[in-house]
Design an enzyme around this catalytic site. Structure first.
Site, mmCIF file in Angstrom:
data_model
loop_
_atom_site.group_PDB
_atom_site.id
_atom_site.type_symbol
_atom_site.label_atom_id
_atom_site.label_comp_id
_atom_site.label_asym_id
_atom_site.label_seq_id
_atom_site.Cartn_x
_atom_site.Cartn_y
_atom_site.Cartn_z
ATOM 1 N N HIS A 168 28.318 28.501 26.112
ATOM 2 C CA HIS A 168 29.392 28.605 27.119
ATOM 3 C C HIS A 168 30.213 27.446 27.385
ATOM 4 O O HIS A 168 31.065 27.348 28.170
ATOM 5 C CB HIS A 168 28.924 29.224 28.386
ATOM 6 C CG HIS A 168 28.714 30.695 28.358
ATOM 7 N ND1 HIS A 168 29.604 31.588 28.964
ATOM 8 C CD2 HIS A 168 27.710 31.717 27.948
ATOM 9 C CE1 HIS A 168 29.244 32.911 28.797
ATOM 10 N NE2 HIS A 168 28.197 32.690 28.140
ATOM 11 N N HIS B 49 19.461 30.836 26.144
ATOM 12 C CA HIS B 49 20.577 32.061 25.806
ATOM 13 C C HIS B 49 20.173 33.195 26.224
ATOM 14 O O HIS B 49 21.195 34.107 26.125
ATOM 15 C CB HIS B 49 20.454 31.693 24.330
ATOM 16 C CG HIS B 49 21.740 32.259 23.472
ATOM 17 N ND1 HIS B 49 22.921 32.202 23.906
ATOM 18 C CD2 HIS B 49 21.721 33.150 22.443
ATOM 19 C CE1 HIS B 49 23.853 33.111 23.349
ATOM 20 N NE2 HIS B 49 23.130 33.689 22.289
ATOM 21 N N ASP C 187 49.489 31.332 29.981
ATOM 22 C CA ASP C 187 49.760 30.402 31.183
ATOM 23 C C ASP C 187 49.603 29.163 30.814
ATOM 24 O O ASP C 187 48.496 28.544 31.349
ATOM 25 C CB ASP C 187 48.839 30.822 32.332
ATOM 26 C CG ASP C 187 49.137 30.122 33.659
ATOM 27 O OD1 ASP C 187 50.161 29.589 33.748
ATOM 28 O OD2 ASP C 187 48.280 29.947 34.521
ATOM 29 N N SER D 173 49.522 27.501 35.831
ATOM 30 C CA SER D 173 49.997 27.551 37.259
ATOM 31 C C SER D 173 49.263 28.890 37.922
ATOM 32 O O SER D 173 49.745 28.969 39.169
ATOM 33 C CB SER D 173 51.584 27.820 37.191
ATOM 34 O OG SER D 173 51.773 28.865 36.546
ATOM 35 N N GLU E 272 56.841 37.035 29.762
ATOM 36 C CA GLU E 272 55.659 36.884 29.316
ATOM 37 C C GLU E 272 54.639 37.934 29.640
ATOM 38 O O GLU E 272 53.629 38.352 28.644
ATOM 39 C CB GLU E 272 55.095 35.504 30.030
ATOM 40 C CG GLU E 272 55.651 34.416 29.603
ATOM 41 C CD GLU E 272 55.455 33.028 30.477
ATOM 42 O OE1 GLU E 272 55.381 31.796 29.903
ATOM 43 O OE2 GLU E 272 55.015 33.343 31.533
ATOM 44 N N ASP F 290 54.965 42.895 41.499
ATOM 45 C CA ASP F 290 55.629 41.496 41.944
ATOM 46 C C ASP F 290 56.090 41.592 43.410
ATOM 47 O O ASP F 290 56.874 42.205 43.819
ATOM 48 C CB ASP F 290 56.949 41.528 41.191
ATOM 49 C CG ASP F 290 57.987 40.277 41.466
ATOM 50 O OD1 ASP F 290 57.463 39.340 42.029
ATOM 51 O OD2 ASP F 290 58.969 40.298 41.455
ATOM 52 N N ASP G 219 59.739 37.857 43.422
ATOM 53 C CA ASP G 219 60.266 36.452 42.906
ATOM 54 C C ASP G 219 60.388 36.476 41.395
ATOM 55 O O ASP G 219 60.739 35.412 40.922
ATOM 56 C CB ASP G 219 59.603 35.310 43.250
ATOM 57 C CG ASP G 219 58.226 35.237 42.689
ATOM 58 O OD1 ASP G 219 57.796 36.263 42.129
ATOM 59 O OD2 ASP G 219 57.487 34.361 42.987
#
Length: 708
Positions: free
Chosen positions: A236, A466, A643, A647, A654, A683, A687
């Site tokens: 990991h 593990h 991304d 952000s 995208e 959305d 925006d």
């Protein structure tokens, strides 16, 4: 004297009462043993559910590693920084990029203040701050990580430790972001120091909520005691794995402004972590395990920093074009490889003898490593790269600290295999070495391989981690292999203990077990089993729910008259065929199916009774819903790859292209209108961009029965 004839009646009554009491005691003892046996059976069944679902996720991650690698190659912005001469100015370049000096520590900051060089007092204050849930300032985070990176670059691939009488060595397994377990270890065993050396055997991050705090704590002690604190890399400690299992999200959530730099620096640090530790030339400590080709001399010579992700094979470049290995990898991703056997794990092909039926785990032999991609995907990727100003040249490989531009040889591939086996492999009870198809990476190795590797290297014991173990540790292979796991309550509160090892100069392991949760310590065995069982069944119902369309189609094969009824036998066999989890479905049936009649069940009603709430968004296309639920984690990984500026937002374009790529990869029919409608519906502030976390939360499944 006995109770025979001629004895007084009172004595006979006493004997009779004694016999009755003994009989009652035996009945109670038998009942208690049966009760404990039933609880143990329930506990093991619960454990199998958790482990099967966990390994299914890991296998799915690796199954798509070609696909994710394909995205990483094409959706990574070309940086002017990456085009400097790495041989002459690498240190200067990265020091400029990760410079912390311009970051101001304001007067409103109330967390710990660090001074460098680090001291024991400074790290102790840092531990105390994390104990009280304080957050370290980004300036100090970058400074501490920068110092750690410089130090790790001086370490060998294999650390060598000497155990002496006054200071036994403490060995810890997976922590997975469980800060409370690390703090409990320090409370029970003491803080790391020159008199109390530690080996931490990888998997510090992911799954838990405090992975970054664990890293900063361990790195702090490493800076103070570089000869007494030893950190091995786990599977990991890999930035691609972190995209799926939570660490990337954790860092970006805690450090919104400087999170991107912190992640990039951690990516470099992970690639420089040592791969193994050897105590007194007799005890080998690695995170995952070994294989029949493990060579410690080769591991000692590996250029480990080239492998920022063990999920990606080394890159090749010859005369400005991608070499055959990467071409094969992309053809595999696009379904164009012909005449080749399916790759069962990252480094193994399925030509090995098939002993999977002997393993106590599920087999994924029929699961393809990578579905086909439409030929148009390549065009879409190139278009996406042009739109975003990304690197357009398919043959131009990115120069970085992790991937140096060079001609790759068979030696590089062998090195990569050595690393994957060390990080991803698991032991099995049978002799031999076969592909680890359950995880999808590394191998299963048997006791004969253990004996040979230990004999060849003059070793007497292998310690690995593990795998979560119910008691925190487990012996296997004639007690020549120990699994140590230090994250208690890993799957759920009460699911397992954590443990660590103390080892003195006699090299005899002493185990210390613990349970970090006070809630669990207050539960009875029955309450603890019931708690974890409910959690496991909830997770299993979610798996059943997201596969409901496939289940209904498979059930209909046994319902030609379309009456909605099938036999319990067909229900169990079909459910296993669809989910492929290797679970005892007939045993689980009473907890999953509310009613049956004469060995028959109403499967349509059963699907409705799974008690899982769906998204409240109005989406008419069921295919997009099914795809979303089945590939929730994969979508999150893809979103976070795309991304690139971290952000947390992606544009409509995208978002649409992400779905197009996944649709092509999965060969699923999803209309462009359905994707556009989905984008519009989530959305929320209108925006023109989509918040990744809000999108994923909108599709989070909730088990209604768990809240009733």
């Amino acid at each position: 004297m006995g109770c025979g004839l001629g004895k007084s009646e009172p004595l006979l009554k006493i004997c009779h009462k004694a016999a009755t009491a003994i009989s009652a005691a035996l009945l109670i003892q038998r009942w208690y043993r049966q009760h404990v046996a039933r609880l143990e059976m329930r506990r093991r069944c619960t454990w199998n559910i958790f482990q099967s679902i966990e390994y299914a996720g890991e296998q799915d991650q690796i199954k798509l590693y070609n696909y994710f690698g394909f995205l990483m190659d094409h959706f990574t912005p070309a940086s002017s920084e990456s085009k400097t001469d790495l041989n002459s100015s690498l240190m200067q370049k990265w020091e400029r990029y990760f410079c912390y000096k311009s970051i101001e520590v304001t007067k409103s900051y109330t967390g710990p203040h660090l001074t460098f060089p680090m001291t024991f007092c400074g790290v102790s204050k840092l531990v105390e701050a994390f104990k009280h849930k304080e957050q370290l300032h980004a300036r100090y985070v970058l400074q501490l990580l920068g110092e750690t990176w410089r130090l790790l670059r001086t370490f060998p691939n294999i650390s060598h430790v000497i155990a002496c009488h006054p200071k036994p060595i403490t060995i810890c397994g997976d922590l997975h972001g469980h800060l409370e377990d690390l703090l409990l270890i320090f409370y029970k065993n003491g803080l790391p120091s020159s008199d109390k050396p530690y080996v931490f055997n990888g998997d510090f991050v992911d799954r838990g909520k405090n992975s970054l705090e664990i890293l900063l704590t361990l790195f702090g002690f490493l800076l103070v005691y570089p000869n007494d604190v030893h950190l091995n890399r786990g599977n990991h400690e890999d930035h691609i794995v972190n995209l799926r299992y939570g660490f990337t999200k954790e860092v970006l959530g805690k450090y919104r402004v400087h999170g991107k730099k912190i992640l990039k620096l951690l990516q470099m640090i992970f690639s420089w972590l040592p791969l193994a530790t050897v105590i007194d030339n007799k005890v080998l400590i690695v995170h995952g395990g070994i294989s029949d080709t493990t060579d410690l001399d080769k591991i000692a010579r590996v250029d480990r920093q080239k492998y920022a992700s063990a999920l990606r094979p080394p890159k090749m470049k010859v005369h400005g074009c991608m070499t055959k290995m990467n071409e094969n990898r992309e053809r595999e991703a696009c379904g164009q490889v012909e005449g080749r056997r399916r790759v069962c794990s990252l480094t193994y092909h399925s030509s090995a003898p098939d002993h999977r039926h002997d393993l106590p785990r599920r087999s994924l032999n029929n699961t393809p490593v990578c579905s086909k991609l439409d030929l148009s995907v390549d065009e879409k990727l190139n278009s996406r790269c042009r739109l975003s100003g990304f690197d357009q040249a398919r043959c131009e490989l990115k120069k970085s600290d992790s991937y140096l531009e060079s001609k790759t040889t068979e030696t590089d591939l062998d090195e990569w295999k050595q690393i994957v086996d060390v990080l991803w492999s698991d032991p099995m009870p049978q002799n031999g070495c076969i592909p680890n198809e359950v995880r999808g990476g590394g191998c299963y190795w048997g006791p004969d391989v253990t004996e040979e590797v230990l004999r060849r290297n003059n070793l007497q014991l292998l310690i690995r981690s593990h795998e979560c173990k119910q008691d925190g540790y487990e012996f296997c292979h004639n007690r020549r292999v120990i699994t140590i796991f230090s994250a208690s309550n890993y799957y759920e509160v009460g699911s397992n203990r954590g443990a660590f090892i103390r080892m003195g100069p006699d090299l005899v392991p002493h185990f210390i077990q613990y349970q970090a949760s006070t809630t669990c310590r207050e539960l009875t065995l029955r309450q603890s089993v019931g708690w974890t069982e409910r959690s496991a069944l909830q997770a299993l119902r979610e798996q059943l729910f997201v596969h409901r369309s496939d289940l209904i189609s498979a059930f209909q094969e046994f319902d030609p008259s379309n009456k909605g009824m099938i036999s319990v036998t067909h229900w169990a066999s079909t459910t296993e065929r669809v989910l492929n989890l290797g679970l005892p479905w007939r045993v689980l049936r009473p907890q999953l199916v509310s009613s049956t009649q004469h060995g028959m069940m109403d499967y349509q009603q059963w699907i409705k009774e799974l008690s899982i709430t769906e998204t409240k968004l109005e989406i008419s296309d069921n295919s997009i819903l099914d795809t979303m639920y089945k590939n929730h984690s994969n979508l999150e990984t893809i979103f976070r790859i795309i991304d690139t500026d971290h952000s947390g937002l992606i544009s409509f374009k995208e978002f649409h292209q992400t779905w197009e790529l996944l649709r092509s990869h999965l060969k699923t029919e999803i209309s462009a209108k359905a994707i556009a409608d989905l984008a519009q519906s989530i959305d929320f502030n209108k925006d023109g961009s989509i918040d990744i976390n809000e999108f994923l939360e909108a599709f989070r499944l909730v088990d209604i029965s768990a809240h009733n």
